[in-house]
Design a protein around this motif. Structure first.
Motif, PDB file in Angstrom:
ATOM      1  N   ALA A  75     -51.605 133.317  35.300  1.00 27.94           N
ATOM      2  CA  ALA A  75     -52.382 132.785  36.419  1.00 27.94           C
ATOM      3  C   ALA A  75     -53.285 131.637  35.967  1.00 27.94           C
ATOM      4  N   THR A  76     -53.902 131.797  34.810  1.00 29.49           N
ATOM      5  CA  THR A  76     -54.785 130.753  34.277  1.00 29.49           C
ATOM      6  C   THR A  76     -54.018 129.473  33.996  1.00 29.49           C
ATOM      7  N   ASP A  77     -52.747 129.625  33.623  1.00 33.32           N
ATOM      8  CA  ASP A  77     -51.917 128.483  33.231  1.00 33.32           C
ATOM      9  C   ASP A  77     -51.138 127.899  34.409  1.00 33.32           C
ATOM     10  N   GLY A  78     -51.496 128.277  35.643  1.00 30.75           N
ATOM     11  CA  GLY A  78     -50.818 127.727  36.813  1.00 30.75           C
ATOM     12  C   GLY A  78     -50.944 126.212  36.867  1.00 30.75           C
ATOM     13  N   GLU A  79     -49.973 125.556  37.481  1.00 24.22           N
ATOM     14  CA  GLU A  79     -49.974 124.093  37.524  1.00 24.22           C
ATOM     15  C   GLU A  79     -51.281 123.552  38.106  1.00 24.22           C
ATOM     16  N   GLY A  80     -51.980 122.767  37.320  1.00 24.78           N
ATOM     17  CA  GLY A  80     -53.204 122.123  37.786  1.00 24.78           C
ATOM     18  C   GLY A  80     -54.405 123.039  37.919  1.00 24.78           C
ATOM     19  N   ALA A  81     -54.267 124.297  37.531  1.00 18.31           N
ATOM     20  CA  ALA A  81     -55.343 125.275  37.752  1.00 18.31           C
ATOM     21  C   ALA A  81     -56.581 124.957  36.920  1.00 18.31           C
ATOM     22  N   THR A  82     -57.741 125.194  37.517  1.00 16.57           N
ATOM     23  CA  THR A  82     -59.007 125.033  36.797  1.00 16.57           C
ATOM     24  C   THR A  82     -59.803 126.333  36.752  1.00 16.57           C
ATOM     25  N   THR A  83     -59.423 127.306  37.600  1.00 13.98           N
ATOM     26  CA  THR A  83     -60.194 128.544  37.723  1.00 13.98           C
ATOM     27  C   THR A  83     -59.269 129.745  37.860  1.00 13.98           C
ATOM     28  N   LEU A  84     -59.555 130.793  37.108  1.00 12.79           N
ATOM     29  CA  LEU A  84     -58.870 132.075  37.281  1.00 12.79           C
ATOM     30  C   LEU A  84     -59.607 132.855  38.361  1.00 12.79           C
ATOM     31  N   ILE A  85     -58.871 133.335  39.355  1.00 16.54           N
ATOM     32  CA  ILE A  85     -59.458 134.117  40.444  1.00 16.54           C
ATOM     33  C   ILE A  85     -59.037 135.572  40.296  1.00 16.54           C
ATOM     34  N   ALA A  86     -60.011 136.474  40.323  1.00 12.97           N
ATOM     35  CA  ALA A  86     -59.731 137.910  40.347  1.00 12.97           C
ATOM     36  C   ALA A  86     -60.232 138.458  41.677  1.00 12.97           C
ATOM     37  N   VAL A 111     -58.038 130.312  50.587  1.00 11.87           N
ATOM     38  CA  VAL A 111     -58.988 130.894  49.633  1.00 11.87           C
ATOM     39  C   VAL A 111     -58.925 130.130  48.315  1.00 11.87           C
ATOM     40  N   LYS A 112     -57.712 129.834  47.859  1.00 14.65           N
ATOM     41  CA  LYS A 112     -57.539 129.089  46.611  1.00 14.65           C
ATOM     42  C   LYS A 112     -58.209 127.716  46.701  1.00 14.65           C
ATOM     43  N   ALA A 113     -58.021 127.039  47.836  1.00  8.80           N
ATOM     44  CA  ALA A 113     -58.622 125.717  48.019  1.00  8.80           C
ATOM     45  C   ALA A 113     -60.142 125.809  48.096  1.00  8.80           C
ATOM     46  N   LEU A 193     -56.204 126.175  44.003  1.00  8.84           N
ATOM     47  CA  LEU A 193     -55.207 125.196  44.443  1.00  8.84           C
ATOM     48  C   LEU A 193     -55.846 123.818  44.358  1.00  8.84           C
ATOM     49  N   THR A 194     -55.307 122.980  43.474  1.00 10.11           N
ATOM     50  CA  THR A 194     -55.964 121.716  43.152  1.00 10.11           C
ATOM     51  C   THR A 194     -55.105 120.510  43.526  1.00 10.11           C
ATOM     52  N   TYR A 195     -55.724 119.330  43.448  1.00  8.34           N
ATOM     53  CA  TYR A 195     -54.986 118.087  43.665  1.00  8.34           C
ATOM     54  C   TYR A 195     -53.845 117.964  42.661  1.00  8.34           C
ATOM     55  N   ASP A 196     -54.112 118.374  41.421  1.00  5.58           N
ATOM     56  CA  ASP A 196     -53.100 118.244  40.376  1.00  5.58           C
ATOM     57  C   ASP A 196     -51.883 119.119  40.644  1.00  5.58           C
ATOM     58  N   TYR A 197     -52.086 120.263  41.317  1.00  4.63           N
ATOM     59  CA  TYR A 197     -50.926 121.099  41.659  1.00  4.63           C
ATOM     60  C   TYR A 197     -49.955 120.306  42.533  1.00  4.63           C
ATOM     61  N   VAL A 198     -50.500 119.617  43.532  1.00  8.39           N
ATOM     62  CA  VAL A 198     -49.660 118.825  44.432  1.00  8.39           C
ATOM     63  C   VAL A 198     -48.997 117.678  43.666  1.00  8.39           C
ATOM     64  N   LYS A 199     -49.761 116.993  42.816  1.00 13.70           N
ATOM     65  CA  LYS A 199     -49.212 115.871  42.052  1.00 13.70           C
ATOM     66  C   LYS A 199     -48.073 116.323  41.142  1.00 13.70           C
TER      67      LYS A 199
END
Length: 206
Positions: A75-86, A111-113, A193-199
């Motif tokens: 989860a931490t290594d998701g594309e473009g991720a900056t935060t782990l959510i629990a 929620v991610k956004a 969910l970040t801008y980098d995920y979309v990119k």
């Protein structure tokens, strides 16, 4: 470990249901997603033939700990991720319902956004819990961010925006829901969910 295939399979299935099956990066699954475990007897323990063996529970707890650690890393290594959510859910009527709510909230794009935008948006959390196909009574629902209470027994609370912002800027954010309906609990993990995920995914070509 020296453990029978049957006892190992039961331990793995249970561990996976409480770890890998409780993560969400973007809600999609790859055809290559799988979990394998092998036991080579190098631990030289007394053979664990079945789940009634006194060491089976200890083995399972160790396996679960490992699976949770690996799941959080995914989860931490998701594309473009900056935060782990629990997302920690308690007070559910059953284990299944606790899992449904936790997975629904952690999988919500809104929620991610909100986490990415450092917005303590309890409404999006409550909404995702509400459509989880589990028993929810808004008048008994409590929602908190770490230790900061946002919503209590159906009533939104005033809270410090500065404190919420500080909490949401952490590398790991804990969203807590108490359903107030039972004694079952579960945790799900995901990422923002970040801008980098979309990119990254817009630029991807097969």
């Amino acid at each position: 470990a020296d453990i029978s295939a049957e006892a190992l399979q039961i331990a793995l299935t249970k561990a996976v249901n409480n770890s890998f099956n409780m993560i969400s990066v973007d809600g999609d699954s790859s055809t290559n997603d799988m979990v394998l475990v092998m036991a080579n007897k190098c631990a030289a323990n007394k053979p664990i033939e079945d789940i009634n063996h006194p060491d089976w529970q200890l083995f399972y707890e160790g396996l679960l700990c490992l699976c949770i650690s690996l799941s959080k890393q995914i989860a931490t290594d998701g594309e473009g991720a900056t935060t782990l959510i629990a997302v920690n859910v308690c007070g559910a009527k059953s284990d299944k319902q606790a899992k449904l709510v936790a997975k629904s909230v952690v999988s919500s794009s809104l929620v991610k956004a909100a986490v990415f935008g450092n917005d303590a948006n309890w409404g999006r959390i409550a909404c995702a819990a509400g459509y989880a196909n589990a028993a929810i009574n808004p008048n008994k629902l409590n929602i908190s961010l770490e230790g900061l209470m946002l919503f209590k027994h159906g009533v939104p609370l005033e809270f410090s925006e500065d404190e919420a912002l500080k909490l949401l800027q952490n590398k790991e954010v804990n969203i807590n829901l108490d359903l107030g309906l039972g004694e079952h609990s579960s945790t799900a993990w995901g990422c923002d969910l970040t801008y980098d995920y979309v990119k990254i995914n817009a630029a991807y070509r097969t």
